[in-house]
Design an enzyme around this catalytic site. Sequence first.
Site, mmCIF file in Angstrom:
data_model
loop_
_atom_site.group_PDB
_atom_site.id
_atom_site.type_symbol
_atom_site.label_atom_id
_atom_site.label_comp_id
_atom_site.label_asym_id
_atom_site.label_seq_id
_atom_site.Cartn_x
_atom_site.Cartn_y
_atom_site.Cartn_z
ATOM 1 N N GLY A 109 1.034 -1.211 -0.028
ATOM 2 C CA GLY A 109 -0.046 -0.027 0.149
ATOM 3 C C GLY A 109 0.812 1.406 0.036
ATOM 4 O O GLY A 109 2.005 1.398 0.144
ATOM 5 N N ASP A 163 0.689 10.789 16.133
ATOM 6 C CA ASP A 163 -0.106 10.581 15.119
ATOM 7 C C ASP A 163 -1.039 9.152 15.259
ATOM 8 O O ASP A 163 -1.184 8.493 14.382
ATOM 9 C CB ASP A 163 0.718 10.537 13.855
#
Length: 461
Positions: free
Chosen positions: A18, A134
Amino acid sequence: MRTGYTLNGRYRIIRSLGEGGMANVYLAHDLILDRDVSVKLLRLDLRDDPGTVRRFQREALAATELVNDNIVQVYDVGEENGMQYLVMEYVEGTDLKAYIKKHFPIAYQEVIQIMEQILSAVKTAHEHNIIHRDLKPQNILIDENRVAKITDFGIAVALSEHSLTQTNTVLGSVHYLSPEQARGGMATKQSDIYSLGIILYELLTGTVPFEGETAVSIALKHFQSEIPSVRDIDPRIPQALENVVLKATSKRPADRYTDVASMADDLATSLSPKRAGELRFTPAENDDGETKVLPASALSAAAVPHAIAKPVGEESAEAATKDATAADDQSTGKKKRKKYRHPRRRKFLIAGGIVFLVILGIFIGVALFRPQMTNVPNVIGDQETTARSALVSAKLKVGTVHKTSSDKVKIHRVARTEPRSGTQLKQNTVVDLWISTGPKRYKLDDYQGDSYASTAAKLEA
């Protein structure tokens, strides 16, 4: 990176897993230890900044020290031909975002079990003074045995200074962004706790608390709007469990849990019958730190000097004198105040008004003459006409259209732009387009009769 390429002579690329906002991910095989690994290559536009590369390497090396069953282990950090890469544990499964979408609604007990694993991982990181910055479901993997593993401890910090200028990246992260980060402040351990509260909210409701058309509009809601109640969506959720969400997502960091362990302890008992009658959590009221104007009476009182002690006789004489002149002072007091105090106060007000108008004029001037900015939209993979419309809508001009070969982008579609997508520019700036002509083709010569060595060399060249 093509299939079959061997990175650093050790990691043979098997296939792409990905492409994300910060890195491209590949499944590879470690030829030395004979195991599958996950290889992450830092995104091209992040590799051009030496400061980002240094931070990425430093944080990635620090992440190798994090040993926890719920953290994706970092095996190796390196560079080859300017490519910064991480070699990590390969986890077969899915990310938490996809898991929630597939299995929602999730039983409360399972929600707590998943969160306990995530909290354990973050606790280990915080004990090593590493802040993730994050945290989001996309960075949490769930393997086939439903074991949660957090990833991207190394890359999160490298991206932190770029997130608000990279549209594709921030749209995934801003839903979990703490108010202090949304304001541009420094991330702390309490910032991670806020993100954990949003993840718990999504596990319970199947959605994030704030949505918006742009990253900025969502960020504004994080520090302006109250978090919606999870019990309004699912009234069966115990108040004690909602209180964990509310405390973790308090606007002020001081109102949140002091550490991850405290949040884990509170979450562990949230389904206990002993907490059935618990009241809804509300943050303690506190001064918000704004500058406040004191009344004139308070200033006058503060300016009066402390009284000096006098002997009894002097005190009596002074009292008698005051009594004798009281009537005169009463009749003339107002006039005296008007004569000596009011003009000075009026001068201060006039001076203050002039200063205010000057400052206001400066702000207006800056606002009028400041160039209007816009971001280059992401048009990679779009047809040329669509890309042109997107650039015009973003108040940018289309410059030269080039042709380039690409084995990733379909023919007649945009392969790249210059400046790159997400770059902030002045309005009406020219943006060039590169249109894909498909994979580069080569015409083979006739090698019949040539030696193997010379033919192999020519083909490799």
